[in-house]
Design an enzyme around this catalytic site. Structure first.
Site, mmCIF file in Angstrom:
data_model
loop_
_atom_site.group_PDB
_atom_site.id
_atom_site.type_symbol
_atom_site.label_atom_id
_atom_site.label_comp_id
_atom_site.label_asym_id
_atom_site.label_seq_id
_atom_site.Cartn_x
_atom_site.Cartn_y
_atom_site.Cartn_z
ATOM 1 N N GLY A 14 0.780 -1.239 0.000
ATOM 2 C CA GLY A 14 0.000 0.000 0.000
ATOM 3 C C GLY A 14 0.805 1.279 0.000
ATOM 4 N N SER A 15 1.990 1.267 -0.650
ATOM 5 C CA SER A 15 2.756 2.523 -0.673
ATOM 6 C C SER A 15 2.087 3.566 -1.576
ATOM 7 C CB SER A 15 4.204 2.280 -1.094
ATOM 8 O OG SER A 15 4.303 1.962 -2.453
ATOM 9 N N ARG A 65 -7.925 -17.635 -8.493
ATOM 10 C CA ARG A 65 -6.595 -17.135 -8.136
ATOM 11 C C ARG A 65 -6.348 -15.725 -8.684
ATOM 12 N NH1 ARG A 65 -1.600 -17.660 -10.075
ATOM 13 N NH2 ARG A 65 -2.425 -18.626 -11.954
ATOM 14 N N HIS A 113 0.741 1.273 -13.046
ATOM 15 C CA HIS A 113 1.507 0.119 -13.523
ATOM 16 C C HIS A 113 2.979 0.520 -13.636
ATOM 17 C CE1 HIS A 113 2.218 -3.660 -15.571
ATOM 18 N NE2 HIS A 113 2.974 -2.980 -16.426
HETATM 19 C C1 GRF Z 1 3.228 -0.928 -7.629
HETATM 20 O O1 GRF Z 1 4.474 -1.097 -8.224
HETATM 21 C C2 GRF Z 1 2.162 -0.735 -8.683
HETATM 22 O O2 GRF Z 1 2.626 -0.074 -9.807
HETATM 23 C C3 GRF Z 1 1.803 -2.159 -9.019
HETATM 24 O O3 GRF Z 1 1.852 -2.855 -7.803
HETATM 25 C C4 GRF Z 1 2.747 -2.180 -6.923
HETATM 26 C C5 GRF Z 1 1.958 -1.862 -5.688
HETATM 27 O O4 GRF Z 1 2.771 -1.324 -4.678
HETATM 28 N N1 GRF Z 1 0.510 -2.200 -9.684
HETATM 29 P P1 GRF Z 1 2.106 -0.668 -3.402
HETATM 30 O O5 GRF Z 1 1.187 -1.726 -2.774
HETATM 31 O O6 GRF Z 1 1.345 0.542 -3.829
HETATM 32 O O7 GRF Z 1 3.253 -0.349 -2.494
#
Ligand code: GRF
Length: 211
Positions: A14-15, A65, A113
């Site tokens: 969740g960053s 899944r 992405h």
């Molecule tokens: C990120 O790299 C995003 O681009 C991809 O999954 C990752 C999620 O990271 N879709 P976070 O959970 O937001 O830290």
């Protein structure tokens, strides 16, 4: 201007959610995170949401899944609607959404992405970028359509791929840009500065006609 109510779907750390919450809570974007839903019970993203005082809900995905059970997908829609969500932001949500969900939130689902789409859709994309030998990679915010990482592109940011990069070091460089452009893209939508023409997302300047 009223704030855009955003529902965030997550599966992991969740960053990106954290970056959106930080900008939102600081009043820097016209976005309110109304609810966070995770398909994974112990996702750190749920704690981030709770710490920020945002409703954080785990809804188990069902028997598949890579997607949600149809009735569970309907439950996701119901919970988002119950919280008044106008825009759904996928932030590390590891499941494909189906037509019914995308119809319920028509042109109102976005994703982040970690590549410069349309190069390297799907998973493990930093490794694929390095192995392919591209000199630049980056991050893309796009609308979600029924394909995989294939919808109209809202914002992109590029980073160099260095000779000694590992997937981890490249991912970390891209992540900095993700945290910058995801809140920016949400702000463009909140300010109604976006028009979609076919595959093209056109951005109206702040002071332009009709703003
Ligand atoms: C990120 O790299 C995003 O681009 C991809 O999954 C990752 C999620 O990271 N879709 P976070 O959970 O937001 O830290």
């Amino acid at each position: 201007m009223s704030r855009l109510k955003v529902g965030v779907l997550v599966s992991g750390r969740g960053s990106n959610l954290g970056a959106i919450l930080d900008r939102s809570l600081a009043g820097e974007i016209d976005v309110e995170v109304a609810v966070v839903i995770s398909d994974v019970a112990d996702a750190a993203a749920l704690d981030r949401a709770r710490n920020a005082g945002v409703p954080a809900i785990h809804i188990p995905p069902g028997r598949f899944r890579t997607k949600l059970d149809p009735e569970i997908e309907r439950r996701y829609v119901d919970v988002l609607r119950e919280h008044g969500v106008e825009l759904v932001a996928l932030a590390g949500f590891m499941r494909v959404l189906h037509e019914d969900f995308l119809t319920a939130f028509s042109r109102a689902v976005v994703n982040i992405h970690p590549s410069l789409l349309p190069s390297f859709p799907g998973l493990d994309v930093q490794r694929k970028a390095i192995e392919h030998g591209v000199k630049w990679s980056g991050a893309t915010v796009h609308f979600v359509d029924s394909g995989v990482d294939s919808g109209p592109i809202i914002l992109q940011a590029a980073v160099p791929v260095l000779d000694d990069d590992t997937p981890e070091t490249l991912a970390a460089r891209i992540l900095v840009e993700e945290h910058r452009i995801y809140p920016e893209a949400l702000q463009l939508i909140a300010q109604r500065r976006i028009t979609v023409q076919g595959r093209r997302v056109l951005l109206r300047p702040t002071e332009g006609p009709g703003s």
